[in-house]
Design an enzyme around this catalytic site. Structure first.
Site, mmCIF file in Angstrom:
data_model
loop_
_atom_site.group_PDB
_atom_site.id
_atom_site.type_symbol
_atom_site.label_atom_id
_atom_site.label_comp_id
_atom_site.label_asym_id
_atom_site.label_seq_id
_atom_site.Cartn_x
_atom_site.Cartn_y
_atom_site.Cartn_z
ATOM 1 N N ASP A 130 8.963 0.893 -12.044
ATOM 2 C CA ASP A 130 8.910 1.026 -10.594
ATOM 3 C C ASP A 130 10.006 0.768 -9.840
ATOM 4 O O ASP A 130 10.470 -0.568 -9.780
ATOM 5 C CB ASP A 130 7.640 0.450 -10.026
ATOM 6 C CG ASP A 130 7.364 1.219 -8.500
ATOM 7 O OD1 ASP A 130 7.891 2.080 -8.375
ATOM 8 O OD2 ASP A 130 6.453 0.418 -8.007
ATOM 9 N N HIS A 137 12.284 1.012 3.409
ATOM 10 C CA HIS A 137 11.119 0.278 2.964
ATOM 11 C C HIS A 137 11.601 -1.179 2.602
ATOM 12 O O HIS A 137 11.125 -2.280 2.996
ATOM 13 C CB HIS A 137 10.364 1.011 1.666
ATOM 14 C CG HIS A 137 9.401 0.006 0.932
ATOM 15 N ND1 HIS A 137 8.108 -0.219 1.553
ATOM 16 C CD2 HIS A 137 9.398 -0.730 0.008
ATOM 17 C CE1 HIS A 137 7.609 -0.770 0.954
ATOM 18 N NE2 HIS A 137 8.341 -1.189 -0.088
ATOM 19 N N ARG A 146 12.111 -12.302 4.723
ATOM 20 C CA ARG A 146 13.306 -13.095 4.803
ATOM 21 C C ARG A 146 13.731 -12.481 6.071
ATOM 22 O O ARG A 146 14.821 -11.806 5.879
ATOM 23 C CB ARG A 146 14.168 -13.099 3.489
ATOM 24 C CG ARG A 146 13.773 -13.524 2.209
ATOM 25 C CD ARG A 146 14.419 -12.979 1.218
ATOM 26 N NE ARG A 146 14.698 -11.587 0.875
ATOM 27 C CZ ARG A 146 13.936 -10.729 0.383
ATOM 28 N NH1 ARG A 146 12.903 -11.197 -0.311
ATOM 29 N NH2 ARG A 146 13.974 -9.599 0.313
ATOM 30 N N GLU A 202 1.076 2.197 -1.574
ATOM 31 C CA GLU A 202 2.390 2.592 -1.603
ATOM 32 C C GLU A 202 2.738 3.948 -1.885
ATOM 33 O O GLU A 202 1.878 4.500 -3.028
ATOM 34 C CB GLU A 202 3.385 1.887 -2.673
ATOM 35 C CG GLU A 202 3.227 0.296 -2.098
ATOM 36 C CD GLU A 202 4.263 -0.584 -2.724
ATOM 37 O OE1 GLU A 202 4.670 -1.464 -2.021
ATOM 38 O OE2 GLU A 202 4.654 -0.294 -4.046
ATOM 39 N N GLU A 204 4.450 6.975 -3.102
ATOM 40 C CA GLU A 204 5.627 7.162 -3.979
ATOM 41 C C GLU A 204 5.506 8.450 -4.600
ATOM 42 O O GLU A 204 4.686 9.182 -4.759
ATOM 43 C CB GLU A 204 5.663 6.000 -4.867
ATOM 44 C CG GLU A 204 5.564 4.418 -4.422
ATOM 45 C CD GLU A 204 6.001 3.596 -5.347
ATOM 46 O OE1 GLU A 204 6.581 3.880 -6.571
ATOM 47 O OE2 GLU A 204 5.830 2.218 -5.142
ATOM 48 N N ASP A 236 1.322 3.198 -5.717
ATOM 49 C CA ASP A 236 1.317 2.050 -6.505
ATOM 50 C C ASP A 236 0.528 0.948 -5.371
ATOM 51 O O ASP A 236 0.979 0.305 -4.796
ATOM 52 C CB ASP A 236 2.749 1.556 -6.629
ATOM 53 C CG ASP A 236 3.011 0.185 -6.952
ATOM 54 O OD1 ASP A 236 2.136 -0.296 -7.622
ATOM 55 O OD2 ASP A 236 3.979 -0.364 -6.730
ATOM 56 N N ARG A 240 -1.118 -7.451 -1.489
ATOM 57 C CA ARG A 240 0.075 -8.158 -0.770
ATOM 58 C C ARG A 240 -0.080 -9.864 -1.073
ATOM 59 O O ARG A 240 0.969 -10.601 -1.195
ATOM 60 C CB ARG A 240 0.230 -7.735 0.553
ATOM 61 C CG ARG A 240 0.536 -6.273 0.472
ATOM 62 C CD ARG A 240 1.586 -5.860 -0.155
ATOM 63 N NE ARG A 240 2.183 -4.275 0.197
ATOM 64 C CZ ARG A 240 2.805 -3.885 -0.324
ATOM 65 N NH1 ARG A 240 3.436 -4.348 -1.417
ATOM 66 N NH2 ARG A 240 2.921 -2.254 -0.330
ATOM 67 N N GLN A 243 0.979 -11.019 -4.460
ATOM 68 C CA GLN A 243 2.365 -10.478 -4.594
ATOM 69 C C GLN A 243 3.055 -11.695 -3.749
ATOM 70 O O GLN A 243 4.326 -12.318 -4.547
ATOM 71 C CB GLN A 243 2.592 -9.254 -3.853
ATOM 72 C CG GLN A 243 4.106 -8.635 -4.155
ATOM 73 C CD GLN A 243 4.388 -7.214 -3.563
ATOM 74 O OE1 GLN A 243 3.461 -6.654 -2.927
ATOM 75 N NE2 GLN A 243 5.654 -6.850 -3.560
ATOM 76 N N LYS A 256 0.387 -5.906 -8.909
ATOM 77 C CA LYS A 256 0.746 -4.518 -9.285
ATOM 78 C C LYS A 256 0.260 -3.821 -10.430
ATOM 79 O O LYS A 256 0.191 -2.707 -10.677
ATOM 80 C CB LYS A 256 2.267 -4.383 -9.388
ATOM 81 C CG LYS A 256 3.029 -4.709 -7.787
ATOM 82 C CD LYS A 256 3.334 -3.890 -7.062
ATOM 83 C CE LYS A 256 4.200 -4.056 -5.857
ATOM 84 N NZ LYS A 256 4.364 -2.909 -4.911
ATOM 85 N N THR A 260 -2.450 1.984 -10.798
ATOM 86 C CA THR A 260 -1.608 3.008 -10.407
ATOM 87 C C THR A 260 -2.155 4.428 -10.478
ATOM 88 O O THR A 260 -2.711 4.865 -11.459
ATOM 89 C CB THR A 260 -0.462 2.964 -11.061
ATOM 90 O OG1 THR A 260 0.180 1.854 -11.034
ATOM 91 C CG2 THR A 260 0.657 3.945 -10.457
ATOM 92 N N THR A 362 8.157 2.807 -2.700
ATOM 93 C CA THR A 362 7.748 3.137 -1.613
ATOM 94 C C THR A 362 8.638 4.116 -0.783
ATOM 95 O O THR A 362 9.710 3.645 -0.391
ATOM 96 C CB THR A 362 7.006 2.113 -0.687
ATOM 97 O OG1 THR A 362 6.218 1.129 -1.688
ATOM 98 C CG2 THR A 362 6.215 2.613 0.424
ATOM 99 N N GLU A 376 4.027 -2.279 6.192
ATOM 100 C CA GLU A 376 4.855 -2.231 7.114
ATOM 101 C C GLU A 376 4.322 -1.493 8.368
ATOM 102 O O GLU A 376 4.807 -2.090 9.609
ATOM 103 C CB GLU A 376 5.812 -1.015 6.821
ATOM 104 C CG GLU A 376 6.740 -1.551 5.404
ATOM 105 C CD GLU A 376 7.167 0.014 4.700
ATOM 106 O OE1 GLU A 376 8.293 0.275 5.156
ATOM 107 O OE2 GLU A 376 6.586 0.343 3.693
HETATM 108 CA CA CA Z 1 5.912 0.085 -5.785
#
Ligand code: CA
Length: 430
Positions: A130, A137, A146, A202, A204, A236, A240, A243, A256, A260, A362, A376
């Site tokens: 991936d 994104h 960050r 996500e 994709e 995907d 979160r 993650q 993840k 999928t 994504t 997002e």
């Molecule tokens: Ca992904």
């Protein structure tokens, strides 16, 4: 690759439903999948979507139509055969399915209505990678994690990726069990284990790999697209909270690896030819290193594929109101192309194999409402999204279905679509 008679927008089919304006599967598309009649004990076999039907390639082969290797229960042999074989099959199918074709009498009995079908994965997927090719994104997610330094320093130099898990890839419609794992709740001194509270999707695309390369020998950027059979939709699913706690330093793992979802139909690169657009790198950004650059990438490396994500909650399903659109964007905004993903993946000498799956990461457009994930759209859950029926979502609830759709259109070309990749969230196991 170039435009040929199979792309002619005036072509029509003797399968009348293929001629309905706005449909996903006109005769200019001809995507491949693997199917059987739902609930039957039939063998899975290759098929081509045409209108609201499937041309059963095993039946067509028995009737004397040369289907190359596409009638098998997985498309790996066809994938390994490469672009000349794919093109020859596409043109034969296009001619045989055209209005007035002499093959109509032979192939008519080989049609199966899509509403009677169930699908399997189109190929045995050996490995799954991936990528992270949408800079919009990457920037939006990076800003949440960050704020001062959203993009990692390598981002503009190479298409970054992680190696994913192929065993948990399933075809749409997919029942997705909410994952359990460790999460560190903000302010807590220690992590706990339990169902993810921040389950996300996500938006994709997947790239199904054709011929591979010998280990130790890279795929040159100029040749890279000859190793890609076609594209599908890919969700995907991402936890979160798992993650955020686990991703440093080795990247996502349980966040993840549980599910999928891909769409059943693979739209070939040849079918996508009319929708190619120039790929541009902003002049102020680093230009790609030589192994990631060539004139064809600049001239036609991007593809204008419209992408949409929808949600259907339990309440919407009960009310029969239909799903609510969460966002829309285009694949043309990707920072890195299909050819660049393949060239970079193999520059180390890593060997791709027929049936490997690459995902684009994504896809989010430049505007906030074009984002391809709830992370997002809801600003990390802080600003829940308001749905058409008044419900709100920071992240996915049990019972929510996520439906991804895609299509291409432009003046002078037919409109072609990808069908859908749909999955519904089941409650975590106790
Ligand atoms: Ca992904």
């Amino acid at each position: 690759m170039s435009l040929n008679e199979t792309h002619d927008p005036v072509l029509t089919s003797w399968v009348e439903s293929a001629n309905t304006p706005g449909g996903d599967f006109p005769i200019q598309n001809l995507p491949f999948g693997v199917f059987r009649r739902a609930g039957s004990a039939e063998r899975f076999r290759g098929g081509v979507a045409i209108g609201d039907h499937i041309l059963d390639l095993a039946a067509a082969r028995q009737a004397g139509f040369d289907t190359a290797a596409s009638s098998a229960p997985a498309l790996n042999e066809l994938l390994a055969a490469g672009p000349p074989a794919w093109s020859a099959l596409r043109i034969a199918l296009s001619r045989a399915l055209r209005r007035g074709a002499s093959e109509q009498a032979t192939l008519q009995p080989c049609l199966v209505p899509q509403r009677q079908a169930e699908y399997s994965l189109p190929a045995r997927i050996g490995d799954y990678t991936d990528f992270y090719t949408s800079i919009h994104h990457a920037t939006a997610v990076g800003r949440l994690l960050r704020p001062d330094n959203p993009l990692p320093p390598n981002y503009k130099w190479m298409p970054i990726a992680y190696h994913g898990r192929s065993s948990s890839i399933a075809v749409s419609p997919h029942a997705v069990r909410r994952p359990i794992g460790q999460r560190l709740v903000q302010g807590a001194a220690a992590p706990t284990v339990g169902p993810s509270q921040r389950l996300d999707y996500e938006l994709e695309l997947g790239v199904l790999i054709g011929p591979g390369n010998v280990q130790g020998a890279r795929i040159d950027i100029v040749e890279a697209e000859a190793h890609a059979f076609g594209l599908c939709l890919l969700n995907d699913w991402s936890a979160r909270d798992l993650q955020a706690w686990e991703y440093q330093p080795l990247g996502p793992f349980l966040a993840k690896n549980f599910a999928t979802t891909i769409s059943p139909w693979i739209v070939t690169l040849e079918a996508l030819e009319p929708y190619r657009v120039a790929w541009e790198r902003p002049p102020a950004d680093p230009q790609p290193l030589a192994y990631l650059d060539c004139p064809a990438v600049r001239r036609r490396g991007a593809i204008d594929i419209q992408l949409e994500a929808y949600i259907e909650s339990e309440a919407m399903r009960r009310a029969g109101s239909g799903p609510c659109r969460l966002s829309r964007t285009s694949y043309r905004h990707a920072y890195w192309t299909v050819a660049q993903m393949i060239a970079h993946h193999t520059v180390s000498g890593c060997n791709l194999q027929p049936g490997d799956l690459l995902a684009t990461g994504t896809q989010s457009g430049p505007l906030p409402e074009e984002a391809g994930s709830l992370l997002e759209l809801s600003r990390g859950g802080r600003e829940p999204v308001r749905l058409s029926n008044g419900e709100t979502r920071g992240f996915l609830h049990d019972g929510d279905a996520v439906i991804l759709r895609a299509w291409c259109e432009r003046p002078g070309a037919a409109r072609i679509g990808f069908g859908e990749a749909a999955g519904r969230v089941l409650p975590a196991l106790a």
